[in-house]
Structure formats: structure tokens, C-alpha cells
Motif scaffolding. Structure first.
Motif, PDB file in Angstrom:
ATOM      1  N   LEU A 142       0.842  -1.152   0.361  1.00  0.00           N
ATOM      2  CA  LEU A 142      -0.080   0.350  -0.148  1.00  0.00           C
ATOM      3  C   LEU A 142       1.042   1.317  -0.186  1.00  0.00           C
ATOM      4  O   LEU A 142       1.515   1.063   0.586  1.00  0.00           O
ATOM      5  N   ALA A 143      -0.079   2.010  -0.991  1.00  0.00           N
ATOM      6  CA  ALA A 143       1.535   3.094  -0.521  1.00  0.00           C
ATOM      7  C   ALA A 143       0.661   4.725  -0.184  1.00  0.00           C
ATOM      8  O   ALA A 143      -0.662   4.446  -0.059  1.00  0.00           O
ATOM      9  N   PHE A 144       1.174   5.591   0.570  1.00  0.00           N
ATOM     10  CA  PHE A 144       1.252   6.286   1.456  1.00  0.00           C
ATOM     11  C   PHE A 144       2.186   7.626   1.444  1.00  0.00           C
ATOM     12  O   PHE A 144       3.268   7.384   1.219  1.00  0.00           O
ATOM     13  N   SER A 146       2.770  11.674   2.378  1.00  0.00           N
ATOM     14  CA  SER A 146       3.325  12.689   3.634  1.00  0.00           C
ATOM     15  C   SER A 146       4.034  14.251   2.854  1.00  0.00           C
ATOM     16  O   SER A 146       4.297  13.600   2.254  1.00  0.00           O
ATOM     17  N   GLU A 174       4.589   0.245   2.392  1.00  0.00           N
ATOM     18  CA  GLU A 174       3.903  -0.308   3.002  1.00  0.00           C
ATOM     19  C   GLU A 174       3.263  -1.936   2.531  1.00  0.00           C
ATOM     20  O   GLU A 174       2.829  -1.923   2.089  1.00  0.00           O
ATOM     21  N   ARG A 178       2.738  -4.612   7.182  1.00  0.00           N
ATOM     22  CA  ARG A 178       3.819  -3.372   8.268  1.00  0.00           C
ATOM     23  C   ARG A 178       4.131  -2.550   7.009  1.00  0.00           C
ATOM     24  O   ARG A 178       5.134  -1.335   8.865  1.00  0.00           O
ATOM     25  N   THR A 180       7.814  -0.908   5.860  1.00  0.00           N
ATOM     26  CA  THR A 180       7.920  -0.368   5.151  1.00  0.00           C
ATOM     27  C   THR A 180       9.544  -0.365   3.995  1.00  0.00           C
ATOM     28  O   THR A 180      10.012  -1.221   4.768  1.00  0.00           O
ATOM     29  N   SER A 264       0.291  11.424   7.365  1.00  0.00           N
ATOM     30  CA  SER A 264       0.502  10.255   6.057  1.00  0.00           C
ATOM     31  C   SER A 264      -0.755   9.879   5.628  1.00  0.00           C
ATOM     32  O   SER A 264      -1.915   9.774   6.659  1.00  0.00           O
ATOM     33  N   LYS A 265      -1.065  10.098   4.609  1.00  0.00           N
ATOM     34  CA  LYS A 265      -2.293   9.164   4.269  1.00  0.00           C
ATOM     35  C   LYS A 265      -2.076   8.030   2.791  1.00  0.00           C
ATOM     36  O   LYS A 265      -0.546   8.454   2.570  1.00  0.00           O
ATOM     37  N   LYS A 266      -2.862   6.976   2.835  1.00  0.00           N
ATOM     38  CA  LYS A 266      -3.141   6.686   2.014  1.00  0.00           C
ATOM     39  C   LYS A 266      -2.942   6.791   0.535  1.00  0.00           C
ATOM     40  O   LYS A 266      -4.825   7.940   0.424  1.00  0.00           O
ATOM     41  N   GLU A 268      -3.812   5.918  -4.168  1.00  0.00           N
ATOM     42  CA  GLU A 268      -4.081   5.186  -5.197  1.00  0.00           C
ATOM     43  C   GLU A 268      -3.208   5.239  -6.223  1.00  0.00           C
ATOM     44  O   GLU A 268      -2.749   6.733  -6.569  1.00  0.00           O
TER      45      GLU A 268
END
Length: 423
Positions: A142-144, A146, A174, A178, A180, A264-266, A268
Motif C-alpha cells: 500500500l502507498a502512503f 505525506s 508498506e 506493515r 516499509t 500520512s494518508k493512503k 491510489e
């Protein structure tokens, strides 16, 4: 929702023998005398459904289109990754070999080619090893994202208090447990804490920043992208030009990146699309001898009245350029080709710049974009400084050495903003 996977790779590209270090006009004709910290090529391979993209970052002064074409061709032949799906950048450290902008010597353009073929072969070999690792280590992620601000570490180097790009971004990947496993970090600052007196190889503050970040992010591979750093450095903020100071600045910048992770936010990542915008400009007219002598006299009078070391350094650099500008005037290239790339990957946008973009221009691109937008300077080629129209009137270092004529940056910016739906 698209399935996103990444793989990473990293290799040391420190020269195995003493090498000429790039970036400083006044650096004497001596080779490096040792290694303070190793140089790296760092790679992140992004695979989204049936699309893929490769990020390659070098701890070098720069790369040019000839080198990039050679590397992309080899990667395409070996791994079937399309050349347009590869982004090659340099961090622009001045304490490493110049790399592969073949027409650059000590910060000035010249007709002579200065590529060390043995070193080039070595770097390409290490690049291909790192690409192999990245392609063969894919994990679903998953990409986050910030965004933060850098404060107190660097600022506009042309004038205290002037606008500068203080944005910092981190894109973190991640895996299922979880961890990185890779991160892209974006900042805007010349890696020139270490001065022209330094003859030890180093990635400058970027190396310390990357090492510190990796430690606190599960020992992941960190891909640094240096942004609109054309007029940004530590000239007015550094306490010294020592390795200890490079470490302090690098680790504090890493801390500021880590602080930004609180927001930080997920994001797409999908629908990979790349748009290349090409320009061809007449080379800026050379200065004549009378103009050069007049400017030298004015600057020598000015420097005698200055007290601040940062201000003095600014004038010293201009004097160095003027005293060596006959080398630049020998550069017979009549046309300057500039290729800007706009890479959209879902909610993420990367604007690739083949040189040194001024803060004002980089900030305008980011502020006018409707996506999370990173500026990747020193990417795909090296054509020198890209400066706003008003900077040509300042007679500073950047306006002296830029190859681009007045009005060129405005044409470039208009095309970028028109494509991204600018403001």
C-alpha cells in the motif's frame, strides 16, 4: 482497485580509484584523496497490474540524455521495461564525480567530453545488478504519502529571506505486515554543505539523511529526488562546511520527514501516463570582454564592503565564473534542447526537469497541480539553470551560466501549466 507491487535494489557506486570531483569552479586539478561515505545507486521498481515503472537515483552531480538512453536501452533489452517507464535522476552532490553530463567540467559547459568510460561501465554494471534485485523482489504494498516543511536547514542562496521551496514529501510503501520496504523522498536543496576544499567522496547531507531515514523506516531503500533546488542551498544556514555539519543537517532533515508522517494518508496508484514536452531554444548570447571586466571590477568593490560570510561567498562564486567564463563562451552549441516529462501515476504526479529549476517555478507547478506533485530535478539530462525572467537582471551566478535565453522559462512553464490545467 489496482494491485500495487514494488521491488527495491541498491548498489555502491563509489569509484574504486581516486577521481575528479565535480561542481566547483575553483577546485584545483587534484583527484579525490579518500572516501568519507559511499555513493549509491538506489532503485525502486513499481508494478501496477500490467504496467511498470522504474525509479533510478544516483549519488552523482548529474546525468545527461546520452547516458540515460544507453541505460534505458539496456534495461529494456534485459527486462522489457519500456524506456518511457524509467526515470533517471541524480542528487547533485558536489563531492562526487560529475557523473555523466559529458559537456560539464567544474560547473561550466564546455566543448570537451569528460566522461570516464571505465567509471561509466562500472556504474552501469552496478545499476543493472540493482535493477535485477528490484525486479526479483516484488511485494504487494500500500502507498502512503505525506507532506511537510523544512525549516532552518536551508534557504534561498541568492538573497536572505527570499522565497524558496521548503516543501518536503515522502511516498512510503508498506507490505502486508506493515513494514516499509521502499520510500521516495523529495526535497529541494543543493548538496553543498561540503565546500570546494573537500577532496573526500561523499553524498553530502543527502547520504546522512537517507541513512537516518532508512534506519527508522525498517531499513528500507530510500530514493531521493532533488526538486527545484536551483536557487536553494545551505549557504546562509550552515554552521561550517564539515562532515559533522553535513551529518547534522542530513539527520535533522530526516527528522522533519519523519515528523511529516503524522499526516500520512493512503494514496491510489493506477493509470500510469507520461507526457513529454520538448523545446528547442537558441543559446543565450555570450558576454563580451568589456562587460566581463566591468562586472569583475564592480563585484571586487562590492565584496570589500561585505561582512557576512554567506554574502561574501555569493560574490566570490560570481567572480570565479566571470574569471573563467571564456571556457563557457567556447561552448559552441547553438541550440539548447529541453525535455520536460509529466508522469501521472494515479493520485501522484512527478514533473521531471532536466536541470536546475528555480524555487519560484517549482512552487508554481506544485501549487497549480490538482494532484500530489513532486519535482524531480537533475533528471534525464542536464541543461543547467532554468530561471525566471527577472533573474536575468540580477547578474548573479545562475544568470551568468545559464544556457537558456530570456523568456524560455516562461514558455516552459506555460506548456506545463496548460497540460496540468494550470492556474
Amino acid at each position: 482497485m489496482s494491485r500495487v507491487k514494488i521491488g527495491v535494489g541498491s548498489r555502491i557506486i563509489t569509484p574504486t580509484e581516486p577521481a575528479f570531483l565535480g561542481g566547483y569552479l575553483n577546485r584545483m586539478e587534484y583527484k579525490s584523496i579518500g572516501i568519507n561515505d559511499d555513493l549509491y545507486v538506489n532503485i525502486l521498481y513499481l508494478k501496477i497490474d500490467n504496467c511498470n515503472f522504474l525509479f533510478i537515483s544516483y549519488d552523482l552531480l548529474g546525468v545527461d540524455k546520452y547516458y540515460c538512453k544507453k541505460v534505458k536501452k539496456l534495461i529494456h533489452e534485459t527486462y522489457n521495461i519500456l524506456p518511457e517507464n524509467i526515470l533517471i535522476s541524480a542528487i547533485h552532490t558536489h563531492s562526487a564525480p560529475e557523473g555523466f553530463p559529458r559537456n560539464v567540467r567544474k560547473g561550466l559547459f564546455t566543448n570537451m567530453y569528460y566522461v570516464d568510460k571505465n567509471y561509466e561501465k562500472f556504474v552501469i554494471e552496478k545499476t543493472m545488478e540493482a535493477v535485477h534485485d528490484s525486479v526479483n523482489s516484488l511485494e504487494e504494498v500500500l502507498a502512503f504519502a505525506s507532506k511537510g516543511k523544512s525549516k532552518g536547514l536551508y534557504e534561498n542562496r541568492t538573497q536572505k529571506g527570499k522565497l524558496y521551496d521548503d516543501d518536503i514529501f515522502i511516498i512510503r510503501f508498506e507490505n502486508k505486515i506493515r513494514q516499509t520496504i521502499g520510500a521516495i523522498v523529495n526535497f529541494s536543496c543543493h548538496p553543498t554543505v561540503l565546500g570546494e576544499e573537500n577532496y573526500y567522496i561523499s553524498a553530502d547531507f543527502v547520504g546522512y539523511m537517507r541513512k537516518f531515514l532508512s534506519k527508522y523506516l525498517d531499513n528500507c531503500v530510500v530514493i531521493p529526488l532533488n526538486g527545484s533546488a536551483g536557487d536553494v542551498s545551505t549557504r546562509f544556514t550552515r554552521l561550517s562546511q564539515s562532515f559533522q555539519e553535513a551529518k547534522r543537517i542530513g539527520e535533522e532533515l530526516a527528522n522533519q520527514f519523519l515528523l511529516s508522517l503524522k499526516e500520512s494518508k493512503k494514496i491510489e496508484l493506477n493509470n500510469l501516463k507520461r507526457k513529454d514536452i520538448a523545446f528547442k531554444f537558441e543559446k543565450k548570447a555570450d558576454l563580451n570582454n568589456a562587460d566581463i571586466e566591468k562586472q569583475i571590477m564592480e563585484l571586487r568593490e562590492k565584496i570589500e564592503k561585505l561582512v557576512d560570510n554567506g554574502d561574501k561567498r555569493k560574490i566570490e562564486v560570481q567572480l570565479q565564473v566571470l574569471e573563467n567564463i571564456h571556457e563557457l563562451n567556447k561552448f559552441e552549441l547553438k541550440k539548447v534542447e529541453v525535455k520536460i516529462s509529466i508522469i501521472d501515476i494515479g493520485e501522484l504526479r512527478i514533473v521531471s526537469i532536466p536541470g536546475e529549476l528555480f524555487s519560484e517555478l517549482g512552487l508554481k507547478i506544485k501549487n497549480c497541480s490538482n494532484k500530489l506533485t513532486l519535482i524531480a530535478g537533475y533528471s534525464e539530462d542536464y541543461i543547467g539553470y532554468i530561471i525566471p525572467e527577472k533573474e536575468y537582471q540580477e547578474s548573479g551566478y545562475e544568470s551568468l551560466v545559464t544556457l537558456l535565453p530570456r523568456g524560455s522559462s516562461e514558455k516552459i512553464m506555460n506548456s506545463i501549466l496548460n497540460y496540468i490545467g494550470g492556474c
